[in-house]
Write a protein that holds these residues in place. Structure first.
Motif, short mmCIF file in Angstrom:
data_model
loop_
_atom_site.label_atom_id
_atom_site.label_comp_id
_atom_site.label_asym_id
_atom_site.label_seq_id
_atom_site.Cartn_x
_atom_site.Cartn_y
_atom_site.Cartn_z
N ALA A 62 2.90 5.19 7.45
CA ALA A 62 3.20 6.59 7.72
C ALA A 62 2.89 7.44 6.50
O ALA A 62 2.78 6.95 5.37
N LYS A 63 2.73 8.75 6.70
CA LYS A 63 2.38 9.64 5.60
C LYS A 63 3.46 9.61 4.52
O LYS A 63 4.66 9.57 4.80
N HIS A 64 2.98 9.63 3.27
CA HIS A 64 3.85 9.64 2.10
C HIS A 64 4.84 8.46 2.09
O HIS A 64 5.95 8.60 1.61
N LYS A 65 4.40 7.34 2.64
CA LYS A 65 5.24 6.14 2.67
C LYS A 65 4.56 5.01 1.89
O LYS A 65 3.33 4.95 1.79
N SER A 66 5.39 4.12 1.37
CA SER A 66 4.90 2.85 0.82
C SER A 66 5.23 1.74 1.83
O SER A 66 6.32 1.72 2.40
N VAL A 67 4.27 0.87 2.06
CA VAL A 67 4.43 -0.21 3.03
C VAL A 67 4.16 -1.55 2.35
O VAL A 67 3.18 -1.68 1.61
N ALA A 68 5.03 -2.51 2.61
CA ALA A 68 4.83 -3.88 2.12
C ALA A 68 4.96 -4.84 3.29
O ALA A 68 5.85 -4.69 4.13
N VAL A 69 4.06 -5.80 3.35
CA VAL A 69 4.07 -6.81 4.40
C VAL A 69 4.27 -8.18 3.76
O VAL A 69 3.60 -8.52 2.77
N TYR A 70 5.21 -8.92 4.32
CA TYR A 70 5.55 -10.25 3.81
C TYR A 70 5.30 -11.30 4.89
O TYR A 70 5.32 -11.00 6.09
N GLU A 72 0.85 -1.19 0.00
CA GLU A 72 0.00 0.00 0.00
C GLU A 72 0.89 1.25 0.00
O GLU A 72 1.88 1.33 0.75
N ARG A 73 0.52 2.20 -0.83
CA ARG A 73 1.22 3.49 -0.83
C ARG A 73 0.29 4.53 -0.23
O ARG A 73 -0.84 4.75 -0.72
N ASN A 74 0.75 5.17 0.83
CA ASN A 74 -0.03 6.19 1.53
C ASN A 74 0.40 7.56 1.00
O ASN A 74 1.48 8.08 1.32
N THR A 75 -0.43 8.17 0.18
CA THR A 75 -0.11 9.48 -0.42
C THR A 75 -0.69 10.64 0.39
O THR A 75 -0.57 11.79 -0.02
N THR A 76 -1.31 10.32 1.54
CA THR A 76 -1.92 11.37 2.36
C THR A 76 -0.90 11.95 3.33
O THR A 76 0.23 11.48 3.45
N ASP A 77 -1.36 12.97 4.07
CA ASP A 77 -0.50 13.61 5.07
C ASP A 77 -0.71 13.04 6.47
O ASP A 77 -0.25 13.62 7.45
N LYS A 78 -1.41 11.91 6.55
CA LYS A 78 -1.69 11.31 7.85
C LYS A 78 -1.29 9.83 7.85
O LYS A 78 -1.42 9.14 6.83
N THR A 79 -0.81 9.37 9.01
CA THR A 79 -0.56 7.93 9.18
C THR A 79 -1.89 7.20 9.24
O THR A 79 -2.83 7.65 9.90
#
Length: 453
Positions: free
Chosen positions: A371-379, A289-296
């Motif tokens: 987190a804001k403006h972060k990309s997260v990957a879970v394995y 998921e890529r979070n493009t918002t300003d909030k976590t």
């Protein structure tokens, strides 16, 4: 009179099992010592393992075997034989084997009317050694001290008396005797206990309570361990591939008698004296998921563990190998005179820390904070197991395993501090308290649900 039945030996012998300076192998060649021909007792024949000197030089039996049927057993029945090996460096332990110092008479057939005389003796071991079985003679004289060998006490474990093999009821003999099979205790994780096929006895018809010849050989299951796969890390905002490279990380080596295969035991010993149970590990992408918002914001994924109780039962039924407890569940026949109890190491089977277990496989809920403006990957680290013969062919299909202790989170750009909190649950989505709390607190929360392939 002693008779010897010839049989065709396998064209090659297995690499011996090495326990310290003890070498263990198997023979299909026997010498008939005595049978109940001419008596009114139930049928039994006593045989001595006699490996050919050119096939297994220097090997000795640990005792005779009793088979409650008539007929030639050569080439069909398999029993343990042993020899002295090279010392691994600790000379303080002494030799692995020793001759008995004497024999104690347990029974003789005088008065039975048997065609030939017979007597049964207990080897008396020297201090620090134990006898693993009784010895039969076709006269009333003590057997030769070279008939069998005793084993150093630290190489064995106390065993249990199992089923009645034979007693001399109806024989007319003046002395009473009963012969009993020996079975090992339940193995601890990582251990394998096995009996050589010998028997113990009692000078009555009751089951012996504390026999002095009920022991099993003990060994650790050989385990080859290599480095686990490297945990993946995001290097950009692009969605990563679903599967990472797979590594064979552990191999448990099982001797032939601990595995059920669809051939005769003698053929199994010849063609595959050892089996490799291989564990392959690799990371599988649960979700990105890529979070493009300003909030976590929290992200939730739900996946199904790859283990299947039905596949596990099928694997156990076809191979006898069990991942959760010691096996076998049923005793082998008298063709497989070696009775055993084996239990795989817990770190090999994931049973040391996994909360899901092999028998239950509820969906796994994973919640990560992006987190804001972060990309997260879970394995999720996935393990697959396959059992192969010595020639590399599979005995049956593979089985897989995952649990909530092997979840890995990575984010981009990376933070110097630790990644945001990660929560897992093995409840269903509807019954997951964490999921309900998040849903109630954030009714507009977007949910991403990926299924592991």
């Amino acid at each position: 009179m002693t008779t010897h039945d010839d049989a065709t030996l396998p064209t090659r012998q297995m690499e011996p099992i090495k326990l310290d300076n003890l070498l263990i192998n198997f023979t299909t060649e026997f010498q008939r010592i005595w049978d109940t021909n001419g008596t009114r007792a139930k049928t039994v024949a006593f045989w001595r393992p006699t490996p050919a000197p050119d096939a297994l030089p220097g090997y000795f039996p640990l005792g005779d075997i009793a088979i409650h049927r008539d007929g030639n057993i050569n080439g069909e029945v398999i029993a343990v034989v042993v020899r002295e090996g090279n010392s691994p460096g600790d000379d303080t332990k002494g030799n692995a084997l020793s001759r008995p110092t004497d024999f104690e008479l347990y029974w003789k057939d005088s008065g039975s009317g048997a065609v030939t005389r017979a007597s049964i003796w207990r080897p008396i071991p020297p201090a620090g050694y134990v006898a693993l079985g009784l010895v039969c003679a076709n006269d009333y004289n003590k057997p030769s001290l070279n008939a069998v060998r005793c084993v150093r006490a630290d190489l064995v474990i106390a065993a249990n008396v199992s089923d009645l093999i034979w007693n001399d009821k109806g024989s007319g003999a003046k002395m009473s005797f009963s012969a009993w099979s020996i079975e090992p205790p339940t193995a601890e994780p990582g251990d394998l206990y096995f009996t050589p096929g010998t028997f113990t006895g009692n000078q009555s018809y009751s089951k012996p309570v504390t026999p002095v010849t009920a022991y099993a050989l003990r060994m650790q299951i050989p385990l080859q361990v290599t480095s686990p796969p490297q945990a993946p890390a995001l290097s950009g905002h692009a969605k990563p591939p679903v599967d990472e490279a797979a590594n064979v990380t552990q191999i448990a080596r099982l001797p032939w008698f601990a595995v059920m295969d669809y051939v005769q035991p003698s053929e199994q010993l010849l063609k595959s004296p050892y089996y490799d149970l291989k564990r392959t590990d690799h990371y599988v992408l649960v979700g990105y998921e890529r979070n493009t918002t300003d909030k976590t914001r929290p992200i939730k994924w739900t996946i199904d563990p790859v283990q299947s109780p039905r596949q596990m039962q099928s694997f156990n039924r076809q191979t006898s190998v069990d991942f959760e407890r010691a096996w076998p569940n049923t005793a082998p026949s008298d063709v497989r005179t070696t009775k055993f109890s084996a239990c795989l190491p817990k770190n090999f089977t994931h049973t040391e820390s996994g909360s899901n277990g092999w028998s239950e496989s509820p969906p796994l809920v994973i919640i990560a904070m992006a987190a804001k403006h972060k990309s997260v990957a879970v394995y999720l680290l996935e393990s697959h197991y396959e059992l192969t013969r010595e020639d590399g062919t599979q005995v049956t299909g593979k089985i897989g395993y995952t649990d909530d202790s092997s979840v890995h989170l990575t984010q981009y750009p990376p933070e110097k501090e630790e990644c945001p909190p990660l929560t897992t649950s093995t409840d269903t989505v509807e019954n997951t308290s964490d999921a309900n709390v998040i849903a109630q607190a954030s009714p507009d929360l977007p949910t991403a649900t990926d299924t592991v392939p």
